[in-house]
Design a protein around this motif. Structure first.
Motif, PDB file in Angstrom:
ATOM      1  N   THR A   1       0.840  -1.194   0.000  1.00 40.86           N
ATOM      2  CA  THR A   1       0.000   0.000   0.000  1.00 40.86           C
ATOM      3  C   THR A   1       0.881   1.252   0.000  1.00 40.86           C
ATOM      4  OG1 THR A   1      -0.116  -0.002   2.418  1.00 40.86           O
ATOM      5  CG2 THR A   1      -1.840  -1.181   1.234  1.00 40.86           C
ATOM      6  N   VAL A   2       0.302   2.371  -0.387  1.00 38.47           N
ATOM      7  CA  VAL A   2       1.070   3.617  -0.423  1.00 38.47           C
ATOM      8  C   VAL A   2       1.248   4.200   0.967  1.00 38.47           C
ATOM      9  CG1 VAL A   2       0.336   4.131  -2.781  1.00 38.47           C
ATOM     10  CG2 VAL A   2      -1.018   4.990  -0.861  1.00 38.47           C
ATOM     11  N   ALA A   3       0.378   3.791   1.895  1.00 35.90           N
ATOM     12  CA  ALA A   3       0.448   4.285   3.276  1.00 35.90           C
ATOM     13  C   ALA A   3      -0.373   3.351   4.141  1.00 35.90           C
ATOM     14  CB  ALA A   3      -0.088   5.710   3.366  1.00 35.90           C
ATOM     15  N   MET A   4      -0.352   3.578   5.443  1.00 32.31           N
ATOM     16  CA  MET A   4      -1.249   2.830   6.318  1.00 32.31           C
ATOM     17  C   MET A   4      -2.691   3.180   5.962  1.00 32.31           C
ATOM     18  SD  MET A   4       0.579   0.862   8.256  1.00 32.31           S
ATOM     19  CE  MET A   4      -0.455   0.429   9.665  1.00 32.31           C
ATOM     20  N   PRO A   5      -3.642   2.283   6.227  1.00 32.69           N
ATOM     21  CA  PRO A   5      -5.015   2.526   5.788  1.00 32.69           C
ATOM     22  C   PRO A   5      -5.677   3.673   6.542  1.00 32.69           C
ATOM     23  CG  PRO A   5      -4.942   0.658   7.270  1.00 32.69           C
ATOM     24  CD  PRO A   5      -3.517   1.026   6.987  1.00 32.69           C
ATOM     25  N   THR A   6      -6.676   4.245   5.906  1.00 36.21           N
ATOM     26  CA  THR A   6      -7.543   5.172   6.626  1.00 36.21           C
ATOM     27  C   THR A   6      -8.587   4.338   7.355  1.00 36.21           C
ATOM     28  OG1 THR A   6      -9.000   5.399   4.694  1.00 36.21           O
ATOM     29  CG2 THR A   6      -7.222   7.010   4.927  1.00 36.21           C
ATOM     30  N   ILE A   7      -8.882   4.726   8.599  1.00 37.53           N
ATOM     31  CA  ILE A   7      -9.815   3.971   9.443  1.00 37.53           C
ATOM     32  C   ILE A   7     -10.966   4.893   9.805  1.00 37.53           C
ATOM     33  CG2 ILE A   7     -10.079   2.605  11.557  1.00 37.53           C
ATOM     34  CD1 ILE A   7      -7.051   2.167  11.514  1.00 37.53           C
ATOM     35  N   GLU A   8     -12.179   4.426   9.523  1.00 35.04           N
ATOM     36  CA  GLU A   8     -13.372   5.249   9.736  1.00 35.04           C
ATOM     37  C   GLU A   8     -14.437   4.449  10.478  1.00 35.04           C
ATOM     38  OE1 GLU A   8     -13.565   7.943   5.787  1.00 35.04           O
ATOM     39  OE2 GLU A   8     -13.520   5.775   5.410  1.00 35.04           O
ATOM     40  N   ASP A   9     -15.532   5.126  10.781  1.00 31.64           N
ATOM     41  CA  ASP A   9     -16.706   4.491  11.411  1.00 31.64           C
ATOM     42  C   ASP A   9     -16.354   3.819  12.731  1.00 31.64           C
ATOM     43  OD1 ASP A   9     -18.072   5.247   9.091  1.00 31.64           O
ATOM     44  OD2 ASP A   9     -17.678   3.319   8.122  1.00 31.64           O
ATOM     45  N   GLY A  10     -15.555   4.489  13.532  1.00 28.84           N
ATOM     46  CA  GLY A  10     -15.238   3.941  14.843  1.00 28.84           C
ATOM     47  C   GLY A  10     -14.478   2.632  14.801  1.00 28.84           C
ATOM     48  N   GLY A  11     -13.625   2.463  13.797  1.00 34.38           N
ATOM     49  CA  GLY A  11     -12.822   1.249  13.702  1.00 34.38           C
ATOM     50  C   GLY A  11     -13.467   0.143  12.900  1.00 34.38           C
ATOM     51  N   LEU A  12     -14.515   0.453  12.149  1.00 40.81           N
ATOM     52  CA  LEU A  12     -15.197  -0.576  11.355  1.00 40.81           C
ATOM     53  C   LEU A  12     -14.717  -0.630   9.911  1.00 40.81           C
ATOM     54  CD1 LEU A  12     -18.927  -0.268  12.532  1.00 40.81           C
ATOM     55  CD2 LEU A  12     -17.230  -1.973  13.201  1.00 40.81           C
ATOM     56  N   THR A  13     -14.334   0.506   9.338  1.00 36.80           N
ATOM     57  CA  THR A  13     -14.023   0.570   7.917  1.00 36.80           C
ATOM     58  C   THR A  13     -12.552   0.914   7.691  1.00 36.80           C
ATOM     59  OG1 THR A  13     -16.291   1.273   7.413  1.00 36.80           O
ATOM     60  CG2 THR A  13     -14.634   1.625   5.706  1.00 36.80           C
ATOM     61  N   TYR A  14     -11.883   0.080   6.906  1.00 36.33           N
ATOM     62  CA  TYR A  14     -10.470   0.256   6.570  1.00 36.33           C
ATOM     63  C   TYR A  14     -10.353   0.400   5.054  1.00 36.33           C
ATOM     64  CZ  TYR A  14      -9.508  -1.593  11.263  1.00 36.33           C
ATOM     65  OH  TYR A  14      -9.458  -1.802  12.618  1.00 36.33           O
ATOM     66  N   THR A  15      -9.688   1.444   4.611  1.00 37.92           N
ATOM     67  CA  THR A  15      -9.496   1.663   3.174  1.00 37.92           C
ATOM     68  C   THR A  15      -8.003   1.660   2.856  1.00 37.92           C
ATOM     69  OG1 THR A  15     -11.518   2.989   3.047  1.00 37.92           O
ATOM     70  CG2 THR A  15      -9.969   3.161   1.209  1.00 37.92           C
ATOM     71  N   PHE A  16      -7.604   0.785   1.942  1.00 37.29           N
ATOM     72  CA  PHE A  16      -6.209   0.610   1.554  1.00 37.29           C
ATOM     73  C   PHE A  16      -6.024   1.060   0.106  1.00 37.29           C
ATOM     74  CE2 PHE A  16      -7.259  -2.498   4.753  1.00 37.29           C
ATOM     75  CZ  PHE A  16      -6.152  -2.556   5.585  1.00 37.29           C
ATOM     76  N   LYS A  17      -4.977   1.820  -0.141  1.00 33.78           N
ATOM     77  CA  LYS A  17      -4.613   2.234  -1.491  1.00 33.78           C
ATOM     78  C   LYS A  17      -3.361   1.467  -1.912  1.00 33.78           C
ATOM     79  CE  LYS A  17      -7.622   5.586  -2.393  1.00 33.78           C
ATOM     80  NZ  LYS A  17      -8.507   5.589  -3.594  1.00 33.78           N
ATOM     81  N   LEU A  18      -3.474   0.613  -2.924  1.00 33.72           N
ATOM     82  CA  LEU A  18      -2.331  -0.178  -3.377  1.00 33.72           C
ATOM     83  C   LEU A  18      -1.371   0.662  -4.215  1.00 33.72           C
ATOM     84  CD1 LEU A  18      -3.920  -3.575  -4.511  1.00 33.72           C
ATOM     85  CD2 LEU A  18      -3.172  -2.866  -2.243  1.00 33.72           C
ATOM     86  N   ARG A  19      -0.101   0.276  -4.166  1.00 38.47           N
ATOM     87  CA  ARG A  19       0.889   0.888  -5.036  1.00 38.47           C
ATOM     88  C   ARG A  19       0.768   0.280  -6.432  1.00 38.47           C
ATOM     89  NH1 ARG A  19       5.658  -0.728  -4.284  1.00 38.47           N
ATOM     90  NH2 ARG A  19       5.473  -2.056  -2.438  1.00 38.47           N
ATOM     91  N   PRO A  20       0.582   1.080  -7.455  1.00 37.78           N
ATOM     92  CA  PRO A  20       0.596   0.522  -8.816  1.00 37.78           C
ATOM     93  C   PRO A  20       1.985  -0.027  -9.140  1.00 37.78           C
ATOM     94  CG  PRO A  20      -0.392   2.722  -8.772  1.00 37.78           C
ATOM     95  CD  PRO A  20       0.260   2.520  -7.432  1.00 37.78           C
ATOM     96  N   GLY A  21       2.025  -0.986 -10.078  1.00 35.69           N
ATOM     97  CA  GLY A  21       3.302  -1.485 -10.555  1.00 35.69           C
ATOM     98  C   GLY A  21       3.876  -2.642  -9.775  1.00 35.69           C
ATOM     99  N   ILE A  22       3.066  -3.311  -8.947  1.00 35.64           N
ATOM    100  CA  ILE A  22       3.495  -4.526  -8.256  1.00 35.64           C
ATOM    101  C   ILE A  22       3.026  -5.712  -9.090  1.00 35.64           C
ATOM    102  CG2 ILE A  22       3.321  -5.901  -6.156  1.00 35.64           C
ATOM    103  CD1 ILE A  22       2.706  -3.299  -4.661  1.00 35.64           C
ATOM    104  N   TYR A  23       3.943  -6.633  -9.402  1.00 34.40           N
ATOM    105  CA  TYR A  23       3.606  -7.734 -10.301  1.00 34.40           C
ATOM    106  C   TYR A  23       3.852  -9.096  -9.649  1.00 34.40           C
ATOM    107  CZ  TYR A  23       3.416  -4.238 -13.993  1.00 34.40           C
ATOM    108  OH  TYR A  23       3.082  -3.150 -14.751  1.00 34.40           O
ATOM    109  N   PHE A  24       3.012 -10.058 -10.033  1.00 30.94           N
ATOM    110  CA  PHE A  24       3.267 -11.447  -9.672  1.00 30.94           C
ATOM    111  C   PHE A  24       4.474 -11.948 -10.457  1.00 30.94           C
ATOM    112  CE2 PHE A  24      -1.340 -11.205  -8.752  1.00 30.94           C
ATOM    113  CZ  PHE A  24      -1.337 -11.688  -7.457  1.00 30.94           C
ATOM    114  N   THR A  25       5.187 -12.900  -9.892  1.00 33.94           N
ATOM    115  CA  THR A  25       6.316 -13.486 -10.612  1.00 33.94           C
ATOM    116  C   THR A  25       5.786 -14.335 -11.769  1.00 33.94           C
ATOM    117  OG1 THR A  25       6.363 -15.306  -9.000  1.00 33.94           O
ATOM    118  CG2 THR A  25       7.847 -13.450  -8.621  1.00 33.94           C
ATOM    119  N   PRO A  26       6.608 -14.566 -12.800  1.00 43.43           N
ATOM    120  CA  PRO A  26       6.118 -15.240 -14.012  1.00 43.43           C
ATOM    121  C   PRO A  26       5.600 -16.646 -13.739  1.00 43.43           C
ATOM    122  CG  PRO A  26       8.243 -14.187 -14.407  1.00 43.43           C
ATOM    123  CD  PRO A  26       8.002 -14.116 -12.934  1.00 43.43           C
TER     124      PRO A  26
END
Length: 591
Positions: free
Chosen positions: A77-102
């Motif tokens: 992720t680009v940073a730690m998640p944002t946490i909302e709704d009193g600890g119920l909702t977590y939003t994660f932003k992934l870093r683009p450009g991460i690939y699975f191995t072949p």
């Protein structure tokens, strides 16, 4: 079984190594003390497999390598998640450009990691065909996950795990969980690709394809595995180091560097203590964590590394492992299990009869402390003032067995059951030198209170499989924290976890109720009170004999750089570097 990734993937990895490394690659030489069971993040739970998984697969978060006390930081992720709704909702932003191995499953295309992959990977924990031992961390906690329990399908949308867009993952809980982010740093939540899993039906554990810092090169099951540096790794080192000089020095050496630093890791399976020790002393391994108890005298005298090893540049460090050794007893076994007074008396006598001081002095060579409860030191919820009400007292153990009817004796002088039936305890043990030493100590202690015991030896992986099926009566095991909170230890005795981590199959309503209350609370006096009561119930019914917490004696070679032991993660391979010139000098000196 000899598994090998495609030649194209192997050559691609080698071609991506820099010019200097191509001439003389940096190779980290490691060992694992037991065989791996398989490399599927959703299924594996043994330490050997987890050690490999955390280098192959990417969870959303990782632990900061140098921060003490431990803390989490972003991984994919680009940073730690944002946490909302009193600890119920977590939003994660992934870093683009991460690939699975072949892998052939991708049909020659580079496959980027997306939020949808994490949705799929988390749903796999619910797949009834996999019987994931990690499901208890999530089941009933993710909003709407009942739909996966009622009629499982990977295509069933649920409220609690959603890919908002290609790089945005949103997780919603049904109730706050103070440890939820810790769960998302476990190897079990490492991201996998659906097309790879489906390309190898029921064989995902033999075809590990992740996005971590390493990828699999050669793999000979239960013998040797070679990890290659992932040429597409986007991991870059950042840390908030502890204030000690060693951590600060490592931080300066690593800050901003692309990981991993070595070209490959050669890992051998070394189940015998002597083989590990001799291999390390001969330069075959770059570090040795937790010097085997029976080998301590070879390298340590008066609590210090022997001068000859110091002269070679080796360094000794002591590390309080977040680990508890315990002997569990199957509460569903007809001979030793159950909640009647007679069965409780039998288990309590076994606990009273075990000499933990001799265990620590002779088997662990003083590198341990007596376990008073399930929780290890340095874990949230550990109470250093708590003392078990069940001490070592063989006289009391004998009196207790007499009082509850175990007075009949067989022809050899061993006790029979309270209703005069044969009484032979069966304890499983590992087929190692250390296992044999433990067997003899158990035999001595149990025989001293009139109990006959026989031992069944096998590989630990096979014992664990049988334990999950309820086919093992007694076994001395250990638990290393998956995350640094008491919940991770007390869940080992939670009734609904029977057949998973709860090998003792302990299922006591009074304990379950307190556990369920405690898991909703942060570390606090209120939770500590519940933990005290849970400890008392454990000691009252004795599904466990708590044994010890290890103080690990770790030794590293002179050429190894950036090494420090992390309290939670199993390996530090991605951060380590090799001084090739120093390794050569040491090799010449050894000859």
């Amino acid at each position: 079984m000899n598994l090998r990734f495609t030649a194209a993937a192997f050559m691609f990895a080698l071609s991506s190594i820099g010019p200097a490394s191509a001439a003389e690659p940096k190779v980290l030489h490691m060992f694992l003390s037991t065989s791996e069971t398989g490399l599927d993040p959703a299924v594996a739970s043994d330490i050997a497999s987890l050690s490999l998984l955390e280098n192959l697969f990417d969870p959303l978060l990782r632990y900061d390598y140098l921060a003490r006390p431990v803390k989490l930081r972003e991984n994919t992720t680009v940073a730690m998640p944002t946490i909302e709704d009193g600890g119920l909702t977590y939003t994660f932003k992934l870093r683009p450009g991460i690939y699975f191995t072949p892998d052939p499953a991708f049909k020659g295309a580079k496959r980027e990691v997306t939020a949808a992959d994490y949705v799929y990977s988390l749903k796999r924990l619910y797949d009834p065909m996999l019987k994931s031992p990690w499901l208890s961390l999530f089941e009933g906690k993710i909003a709407g996950d009942r739909a996966l329990h009622d009629k499982f399908s990977y295509d069933t949308p649920i409220e609690g795990i959603r890919a908002i867009d290609r790089y945005t993952l949103r997780i919603r809980l049904s109730a706050p969980d103070n440890n939820f982010l810790f769960y998302l740093a476990t190897p079990a939540t490492g991201v996998v690709a659906r097309e790879v899993v489906e390309a190898y039906p029921n064989q995902a554990g033999n075809h590990p394809v992740g996005s971590g810092p390493f990828m699999v090169g050669d793999w000979k099951h239960s013998d040797k595995i070679v990890l290659l540096a992932n040429p597409d790794s986007t991991a870059v080192f950042h840390s908030t180091p502890a204030p000690d000089a060693a951590s600060q020095a490592i931080a300066r050496a690593l800050e901003g560097k692309r990981l991993p630093l070595v070209d490959k890791v050669e890992v051998k399976i070394a189940e015998e203590f002597q083989g590990r020790m001799l291999g390390f002393l001969g330069g075959e391994y770059d570090y040795l964590e937790q010097v085997p108890e029976s080998m301590t005298d070879m390298v340590i005298a008066d609590g210090k590394l022997k001068p000859a090893l110091v002269a070679q540049g080796m360094e000794l460090s002591r590390f309080p492992v977040m680990q508890t050794y315990y002997m569990w007893m199957n509460m569903e076994n007809p001979l030793i299990g159950g909640y009647s007074k007679e069965k409780v008396a039998l288990r309590r006598a076994i606990s009273l009869g075990y000499d933990s001081a001799e265990d620590i002095a002779l088997l662990k060579k003083g590198f341990a402390i007596k376990a008073q409860s399930p929780v290890a030191p340095n874990v949230l919820g550990y109470d250093p003032a708590y003392r078990s009400p069940v001490p070592y007292d063989p006289a009391l153990a004998n009196a207790l067995l007499d009082r509850f009817g175990y007075t009949h004796r067989d022809a050899d002088g061993f006790r029979r059951t309270h209703d005069n039936q044969p009484l032979t305890l069966t304890m499983h043990s590992e087929a190692t030198a250390s296992g044999r030493l433990r067997d003899e100590l158990w035999r001595k202690n149990l025989n001293a209170i009139g109990l006959r015991v026989v031992f069944v030896t096998d590989k630990k992986t096979e014992i664990i499989k049988a334990s999950r099926l309820g086919k093992v009566m007694m076994f001395e095991s250990n638990w290393i924290a998956d995350f640094p909170d008491g919940d991770n230890f007390y869940q080992l005795l939670y009734g609904p976890n029977a057949g998973r981590a709860n090998y003792a199959r302990f299922n006591l309503p009074a304990y379950n109720e307190r556990y369920e209350q405690a898991r909703t609370l942060a570390d606090s006096p209120e939770r500590q009170k519940l933990y005290f009561e849970m400890n008392q119930l454990i000691h009252a019914y004795n599904p466990w004999v708590p044994l010890s917490h290890v103080i690990s004696a770790d030794i590293r070679q002179s050429w190894l750089k950036n090494y420090t032991r992390h309290p939670v993660e199993f390996t530090a391979w991605r951060y380590l570097d090799i001084d090739l010139a120093q390794r050569k000098r040491a090799s010449r000196m050894a000859r």
